[in-house]
Design a protein around this motif. Structure first.
Motif, short mmCIF file in Angstrom:
data_model
loop_
_atom_site.label_atom_id
_atom_site.label_comp_id
_atom_site.label_asym_id
_atom_site.label_seq_id
_atom_site.Cartn_x
_atom_site.Cartn_y
_atom_site.Cartn_z
N GLU A 1 0.71 -1.15 -0.08
CA GLU A 1 -0.04 -0.04 0.01
C GLU A 1 0.77 1.34 0.03
O GLU A 1 0.77 2.06 -0.76
N GLY A 2 1.93 1.20 0.77
CA GLY A 2 2.55 2.37 1.17
C GLY A 2 3.58 2.65 -0.23
O GLY A 2 3.62 3.74 -0.90
N LYS A 3 3.94 1.60 -0.92
CA LYS A 3 4.89 1.87 -2.27
C LYS A 3 3.86 2.11 -3.26
O LYS A 3 4.43 2.93 -4.25
N ILE A 4 2.51 1.64 -3.46
CA ILE A 4 1.64 2.30 -4.37
C ILE A 4 1.42 3.83 -4.07
O ILE A 4 1.41 4.48 -5.18
N GLN A 5 1.30 3.93 -2.81
CA GLN A 5 0.81 5.25 -2.78
C GLN A 5 1.90 6.46 -3.18
O GLN A 5 1.95 7.36 -3.68
N GLU A 6 3.37 5.89 -2.83
CA GLU A 6 4.55 6.71 -3.27
C GLU A 6 4.56 6.73 -4.67
O GLU A 6 4.92 7.75 -5.29
N ARG A 7 4.48 5.74 -5.67
CA ARG A 7 4.54 5.72 -6.89
C ARG A 7 3.51 6.37 -7.72
O ARG A 7 3.86 6.94 -8.88
N TYR A 8 2.43 6.41 -7.05
CA TYR A 8 1.26 6.97 -7.76
C TYR A 8 0.46 8.18 -7.29
O TYR A 8 -0.46 8.78 -7.86
N GLY A 9 0.80 8.48 -6.12
CA GLY A 9 0.24 9.53 -5.43
C GLY A 9 -0.96 9.40 -5.00
O GLY A 9 -1.97 10.31 -5.12
N ILE A 10 -1.76 8.36 -4.88
CA ILE A 10 -2.98 7.90 -4.69
C ILE A 10 -3.25 8.02 -3.11
O ILE A 10 -2.45 7.46 -2.20
N GLU A 11 -4.50 8.29 -2.71
CA GLU A 11 -4.75 8.20 -1.27
C GLU A 11 -4.89 6.86 -0.64
O GLU A 11 -5.33 5.82 -1.32
N LYS A 12 -4.67 6.64 0.46
CA LYS A 12 -4.45 5.54 1.13
C LYS A 12 -5.92 4.53 1.01
O LYS A 12 -5.70 3.23 0.78
N ASP A 13 -7.07 5.41 1.17
CA ASP A 13 -8.13 4.53 1.17
C ASP A 13 -8.49 4.00 -0.04
O ASP A 13 -9.03 2.89 -0.20
N ARG A 14 -8.38 4.70 -1.09
CA ARG A 14 -8.54 4.12 -2.40
C ARG A 14 -7.56 3.03 -2.91
O ARG A 14 -7.93 2.20 -3.32
N ILE A 15 -6.15 3.20 -2.25
CA ILE A 15 -5.30 1.99 -2.43
C ILE A 15 -5.95 1.01 -1.80
O ILE A 15 -5.92 -0.28 -2.61
N ARG A 16 -6.31 0.89 -0.69
CA ARG A 16 -6.89 -0.27 -0.02
C ARG A 16 -8.14 -0.91 -0.81
O ARG A 16 -8.12 -2.21 -1.15
N ARG A 17 -8.90 -0.02 -1.44
CA ARG A 17 -10.11 -0.42 -2.05
C ARG A 17 -9.64 -1.34 -3.31
O ARG A 17 -10.04 -2.29 -3.91
N ASP A 18 -8.64 -0.52 -4.02
CA ASP A 18 -8.03 -1.12 -5.22
C ASP A 18 -7.28 -2.42 -5.13
O ASP A 18 -7.61 -3.28 -6.00
N ILE A 19 -6.58 -2.62 -3.97
CA ILE A 19 -6.09 -3.87 -3.55
C ILE A 19 -7.04 -5.03 -3.44
O ILE A 19 -6.91 -5.95 -3.91
N ASP A 20 -8.05 -4.29 -2.51
CA ASP A 20 -9.22 -5.51 -2.28
C ASP A 20 -9.85 -5.96 -3.55
O ASP A 20 -10.32 -7.16 -3.73
#
Length: 67
Positions: A40-59
């Protein structure tokens, strides 16, 4: 799919993760080593996406995996 299963099959999962999130490097994935919070942290770093959206995307992504 259960995250424990992904973590256990990390070598297989890395390729599928790179298909989904192409900005992640092999070094990133080696460093993450199956840890969801680090992914989650690495995706946030690379894409600049908010943490909640990353969690949903990974789910969503894990729900589509069939192996």
């Amino acid at each position: 799919m259960d995250w424990n299963r992904i973590e256990g099959n990390w070598k297989q999962a890395k390729g599928k993760i790179k298909e989904q999130w192409g900005k992640l490097t092999d070094d990133d994935l080696d460093q993450i080593a199956g840890k969801r919070d680090q992914l989650e942290g690495k995706i946030q770093e690379r894409y600049g996406i908010e943490k909640d959206r990353i969690r949903r995307d990974i789910d969503d992504w894990t729900g589509r995996q069939t192996w």
